[in-house]
Design a protein around this motif. Structure first.
Motif, PDB file in Angstrom:
ATOM      1  N   HIS A 177       7.190   0.411  -9.910  1.00 48.96           N
ATOM      2  CA  HIS A 177       7.490   0.929  -8.822  1.00 48.96           C
ATOM      3  C   HIS A 177       7.132  -0.147  -7.426  1.00 48.96           C
ATOM      4  O   HIS A 177       6.147  -0.749  -7.622  1.00 48.96           O
ATOM      5  N   GLY A 191       6.275   0.605  -4.292  1.00 48.18           N
ATOM      6  CA  GLY A 191       5.678   1.112  -3.415  1.00 48.18           C
ATOM      7  C   GLY A 191       5.965   0.654  -2.133  1.00 48.18           C
ATOM      8  O   GLY A 191       7.194   0.745  -1.531  1.00 48.18           O
ATOM      9  N   THR A 192       4.826   0.196  -1.274  1.00 48.55           N
ATOM     10  CA  THR A 192       5.002  -0.220   0.402  1.00 48.55           C
ATOM     11  C   THR A 192       5.578  -1.707   0.278  1.00 48.55           C
ATOM     12  O   THR A 192       5.584  -2.309   1.416  1.00 48.55           O
TER      13      THR A 192
END
Length: 155
Positions: free
Chosen positions: A11, A13-14
């Motif tokens: 993933h 994420g940011t």
């Protein structure tokens, strides 16, 4: 015929992505439910974008060859009446350019050390033959182009 599955999860994420500065840390999940932290190898993708504490595909490949060989060896030894007390291997994989000029795991060398009960130890020749037969039967070794060598450790 048997089918084997795994789940590989990553993933973003940011973190950024298009600048190629993202973590390669991810996880592998297997049918029994165990989840293993995984990452690219720090030899391939530099820190901090790799996680050196996680298993990388190259390490997993080397361990898979070693584990398959060991499991065949143990089964063959039991069938021949050789009682194994301990089996340890410190395999080494070599990443280099293959015949096509691409980076590949070109050689994996196994260094198995096996301890038997005193009453059922094979001769050196029998031990070498057990390793040879284990290699011939190993599903993983039979599935790859990588040269797999076995150098048993004798005590």
């Amino acid at each position: 015929m048997s089918e084997y599955t795994a789940k590989v999860m990553w993933h973003r994420g940011t973190q950024g992505f298009l600048n190629n500065r993202y973590s390669r840390a991810h996880s592998w999940q297997f049918d029994g439910g165990i989840q293993v932290p995984a990452s690219s190898s720090p030899h391939v993708v530099p820190l901090p974008y790799s996680d050196p504490a996680a298993v990388d595909p190259e390490e997993a490949f080397v361990a898979s060859l070693s584990s398959c060989h060991m499991l065949w060896f143990l089964g063959l030894a039991a069938k021949q009446g050789f009682e194994v007390n301990e089996y340890e291997d410190n395999p080494v994989g070599l990443m280099a350019k293959n015949a096509q000029g691409r980076m590949a795991m070109t050689v994996v060398t196994l260094f198995p050390r096996v301890a038997f009960t005193a009453a059922s130890s094979p001769t050196k020749e029998q031990l070498i033959e057990l390793h040879h037969r284990a290699h011939d039967q190993c599903f993983i070794a039979n599935s790859v182009l990588t040269k797999v060598q076995c150098h048993p450790v004798f005590e």
